[in-house]
Design a protein around this motif. Structure first.
Motif, PDB file in Angstrom:
ATOM      1  N   PRO A  20     -10.324  19.111 -11.070  1.00  0.00           N
ATOM      2  CA  PRO A  20     -11.131  17.891 -11.244  1.00  0.00           C
ATOM      3  C   PRO A  20     -12.057  17.579 -10.069  1.00  0.00           C
ATOM      4  CG  PRO A  20      -8.941  17.511 -12.088  1.00  0.00           C
ATOM      5  CD  PRO A  20      -8.911  18.870 -11.411  1.00  0.00           C
ATOM      6  N   VAL A  23     -15.155  19.441 -10.633  1.00  0.00           N
ATOM      7  CA  VAL A  23     -15.892  18.838 -11.750  1.00  0.00           C
ATOM      8  C   VAL A  23     -16.699  17.652 -11.243  1.00  0.00           C
ATOM      9  CG1 VAL A  23     -15.658  17.532 -13.895  1.00  0.00           C
ATOM     10  CG2 VAL A  23     -14.293  19.599 -13.530  1.00  0.00           C
ATOM     11  N   VAL A  35     -14.618  20.708 -20.630  1.00  0.00           N
ATOM     12  CA  VAL A  35     -13.310  21.305 -20.392  1.00  0.00           C
ATOM     13  C   VAL A  35     -12.551  21.358 -21.709  1.00  0.00           C
ATOM     14  CG1 VAL A  35     -11.128  21.061 -19.128  1.00  0.00           C
ATOM     15  CG2 VAL A  35     -13.283  20.395 -18.031  1.00  0.00           C
ATOM     16  N   GLY A  40      -6.246  22.353 -18.008  1.00  0.00           N
ATOM     17  CA  GLY A  40      -5.616  22.233 -16.695  1.00  0.00           C
ATOM     18  C   GLY A  40      -4.149  21.876 -16.721  1.00  0.00           C
ATOM     19  N   ASN A  47      -5.981  15.903 -19.108  1.00  0.00           N
ATOM     20  CA  ASN A  47      -7.326  15.650 -19.637  1.00  0.00           C
ATOM     21  C   ASN A  47      -7.921  14.418 -18.974  1.00  0.00           C
ATOM     22  OD1 ASN A  47      -7.241  17.817 -21.394  1.00  0.00           O
ATOM     23  ND2 ASN A  47      -6.759  16.591 -23.201  1.00  0.00           N
ATOM     24  N   ASP A  49      -7.470  13.336 -15.960  1.00  0.00           N
ATOM     25  CA  ASP A  49      -7.980  13.698 -14.634  1.00  0.00           C
ATOM     26  C   ASP A  49      -9.402  14.239 -14.727  1.00  0.00           C
ATOM     27  OD1 ASP A  49      -5.531  13.029 -13.408  1.00  0.00           O
ATOM     28  OD2 ASP A  49      -4.772  15.097 -13.586  1.00  0.00           O
ATOM     29  N   TYR A  50      -9.638  15.096 -15.720  1.00  0.00           N
ATOM     30  CA  TYR A  50     -10.971  15.676 -15.901  1.00  0.00           C
ATOM     31  C   TYR A  50     -11.985  14.635 -16.378  1.00  0.00           C
ATOM     32  CZ  TYR A  50      -9.287  20.330 -14.913  1.00  0.00           C
ATOM     33  OH  TYR A  50      -8.767  21.433 -14.274  1.00  0.00           O
ATOM     34  N   ALA A  55     -15.930  14.910 -16.675  1.00  0.00           N
ATOM     35  CA  ALA A  55     -16.009  15.967 -17.691  1.00  0.00           C
ATOM     36  C   ALA A  55     -15.912  15.413 -19.107  1.00  0.00           C
ATOM     37  CB  ALA A  55     -14.891  16.983 -17.472  1.00  0.00           C
ATOM     38  N   ILE A  57     -14.270  16.486 -22.855  1.00  0.00           N
ATOM     39  CA  ILE A  57     -13.166  17.300 -23.343  1.00  0.00           C
ATOM     40  C   ILE A  57     -13.542  17.877 -24.707  1.00  0.00           C
ATOM     41  CG2 ILE A  57     -10.722  17.346 -24.028  1.00  0.00           C
ATOM     42  CD1 ILE A  57     -11.156  16.887 -21.024  1.00  0.00           C
TER      43      ILE A  57
END
Length: 74
Positions: A20, A23, A35, A40, A47, A49-50, A55, A57
């Motif tokens: 992350p 990212v 992502v 991850g 998810n 975190d991203y 990001a 998803i």
């Protein structure tokens, strides 16, 4: 540029190609990062975190590969 991070599929591969923090840096530089859902997870990143890093998803690898200009894998 749209950068895609698919889930690693090789046996016993628990790494993810971009964490992350990376990212967040790419998004701050004007890139879009997609992502794959749970990419991850085995590395300890959710998810959420991203998403918090900026990001988007994707539901599956096909969506990542279809939308990305560049794919980053381990």
């Amino acid at each position: 540029m749209i950068i895609g991070i698919p889930k690693e599929i090789k046996s016993n591969e628990n790494r993810v190609s971009l964490i992350p923090f990376g990212v967040e840096d790419l998004c701050k530089s004007g890139h879009t990062v997609i992502v794959e859902n749970y990419a991850g997870y085995k590395s300890g990143f959710s998810n959420e975190d991203y998403v918090n890093a900026g990001a988007l998803i994707a539901e599956n690898a096909k969506e990542v590969f279809d939308k990305a200009d560049m794919i980053v894998k381990v």
